[in-house]
Design an enzyme around this catalytic site. Structure first.
Site, short mmCIF file in Angstrom:
data_model
loop_
_atom_site.label_atom_id
_atom_site.label_comp_id
_atom_site.label_asym_id
_atom_site.label_seq_id
_atom_site.Cartn_x
_atom_site.Cartn_y
_atom_site.Cartn_z
N LYS A 119 0.77 -1.17 -0.07
CA LYS A 119 -0.02 -0.12 0.01
C LYS A 119 0.92 1.22 -0.19
O LYS A 119 0.31 2.26 -0.44
CB LYS A 119 -1.05 0.00 1.12
CG LYS A 119 -0.52 -0.31 2.54
CD LYS A 119 -1.54 -0.38 3.48
CE LYS A 119 -1.06 -0.45 4.87
NZ LYS A 119 -0.38 -1.91 5.49
N ASN A 142 -1.06 6.86 6.60
CA ASN A 142 -0.24 5.88 7.42
C ASN A 142 1.17 5.90 6.89
O ASN A 142 1.98 5.06 7.47
CB ASN A 142 -0.96 4.44 7.50
CG ASN A 142 -0.38 3.32 8.10
OD1 ASN A 142 -0.09 3.58 9.16
ND2 ASN A 142 0.10 2.30 7.53
N HIS A 187 -0.85 -8.76 12.11
CA HIS A 187 -1.64 -8.24 13.36
C HIS A 187 -2.53 -9.35 14.14
O HIS A 187 -3.63 -8.87 14.52
CB HIS A 187 -2.19 -6.95 12.92
CG HIS A 187 -1.45 -5.82 12.08
ND1 HIS A 187 -0.53 -5.39 12.79
CD2 HIS A 187 -1.69 -5.45 11.14
CE1 HIS A 187 0.19 -4.46 11.89
NE2 HIS A 187 -0.50 -4.47 10.60
#
Length: 439
Positions: A119, A142, A187
């Site tokens: 990304k 981010n 995560h």
């Protein structure tokens, strides 16, 4: 759109770069609000930069502040499942993140990108190609600059990278086009399962006009969506895909050749998927990607992402420190052209991941697996030519005298960095220093 008239007391939970950007935004655009900060760390980063008059409670929680708040803005690093935050949610007080504040404020077009891997490259390249088309573009989220720090009346287009953590607390972000690149285990210390992680990322499509999804990864498709959907793929028929024309491979948009793959400087097949995504995003946002093709031809990618940092004596040193999960490392391996031995540096903080999917990819390569860091031992069973080290410096000191022409030394650790480094950038910088020293 939030009605700020209902808000007088705001508590920002978690300082750092994002929390500080929230505080500064509130001071700039909503100066009459009472703003206080809670950070459970004893000496949180950004503390010395807090504006005068903003009180900060450090080293724990302050329940009476939370109880008195009309709005709580949490740092993406703080899980919504945190008991203190859950208590706020139960009282009905809104709990949002910085991207939601951005959504309330902005009336300009926004493109956003999420996914487990790639990304940052897609976000950066989208911004650069949009700028080449003549737009004033702000890129962040981010990656790089926090979204709230980007706000400027002169901006024509915002391009944001959004993590699952940021999307969890975002409900009203309107997007011209949104991309969900891929989904892989990451995560797992934050989510109950992979589906929970997926659902967080799917929130990017909630108010998007167009959804850009990966034909090779069905998990990226929204469960329900009423807008336009465009697919990309490097292996199947899709709206944006690869095609051989006169024995040359081309990037193709809706059946029309755009550019030959051999004109790109980016390394790896995964980066072809990234470029196809950029083309799709720009087209569905009404931006001419043709005007950005010269930018695309010269684009070499981002620091710490499959970046060749030394190429001396026929030995390549590749910094892929951004590979903090298994899928990223798999992507890096799939893009390699290997003439000699690959010395692959892996390890760090595993975040509860399963590393076994790396084994088949390693079996097909002439590889020496160099394992270091807190969870380095977990990689040892993956390949017979695996060796355990304490630090990355120990690895390089050991292998440097053995390197021959055609070899590649690649840091693609499949782990987070914070056992031995401040962040993945610091880990990558350390690798680059070692490469310069030993190359």
């Amino acid at each position: 759109m939030n009605d700020w008239q209902d808000v007088s007391n705001v508590v920002v939970v978690g300082l750092g770069i994002t929390g500080l950007s929230v505080v500064k935004y509130l001071g700039r655009y909503h100066p009459n609000l009472s703003v206080r900060v809670i950070d459970t760390r004893d000496n949180p980063p950004g503390l010395s930069e807090l504006p005068a008059g903003v009180e900060c409670h450090q080293g724990g929680w302050r329940s009476e502040w939370l109880a008195a708040a009309d709005l709580v803005v949490i740092n993406p690093g703080i899980a919504l499942s945190t008991p203190e935050i859950q208590q706020v949610i139960k009282t009905g007080t809104p709990v949002v993140g910085d991207i939601e504040l951005f959504a309330w404020h902005i009336n300009k077009p926004v493109i956003a990108i999420t996914g487990s891997n790639g990304k940052s490259t897609v976000t950066d390249l989208t911004g650069k190609m949009a700028a080449a088309a003549g737009l004033q573009v702000a890129v962040g989220g981010n990656i790089g600059i926090p979204a709230l720090d980007l706000i400027d009346e002169s901006i024509d287009l915002y391009v944001l990278e959004l993590s699952s953590f940021q999307l969890e607390t975002t409900s009203h972000l309107k997007l011209k086009a949104a991309a969900f690149l891929n989904l892989s285990e990451d995560h797992m210390d934050r989510y109950q399962d992979l589906e929970g992680y997926r659902q967080a990322k799917l929130r990017i499509f909630a108010h998007a006009e167009a959804a850009i999804v990966n034909r090779d990864d069905p998990c990226t498709f929204p469960d329900t969506f009423s807008g336009a959907v465009a697919t990309f793929s490097i292996s199947q028929v899709a709206n944006f895909s690869l095609q051989y024309i006169d024995e040359c491979e081309y990037l193709v948009a809706n059946g029309r050749p755009v550019i030959g793959c051999d004109h790109l400087k980016l390394v790896g097949r995964h980066n072809l998927a990234n470029v196809l995504t950029v083309l799709a995003l720009l087209q569905h946002a009404g931006i001419s990607y043709e005007k950005g093709l010269d930018v695309l031809k010269s684009y070499t990618g981002l620091t710490h992402r499959c970046q060749v940092v030394e190429d001396n004596r026929g030995i390549q040193w590749v910094n892929d420190s951004k590979a903090t999960n298994v899928a990223s490392t798999l992507a890096a391996l799939s893009g390699l052209t290997l003439k000699g031995t690959l010395y692959l540096l892996v390890g760090g903080v595993g975040k509860g991941a399963d590393f076994s999917p790396l084994a088949p990819a390693l079996d097909s390569l002439n590889v020496r697996l160099c394992c270091f860091g807190r969870d380095g031992q977990q990689f040892m069973p993956l390949h017979p030519a695996a060796k355990q080290y304490e630090t990355m410096a120990d690895v390089i000191a050991d292998i440097a005298p053995q390197l021959l022409q055609g070899d590649i030394v690649m840091l693609s650790p499949a782990c987070a960095s914070f056992d031995q480094f401040k962040n993945f950038m610091a880990r990558g910088d350390a690798f680059v220093d070692l490469a310069h020293q030993y190359a």
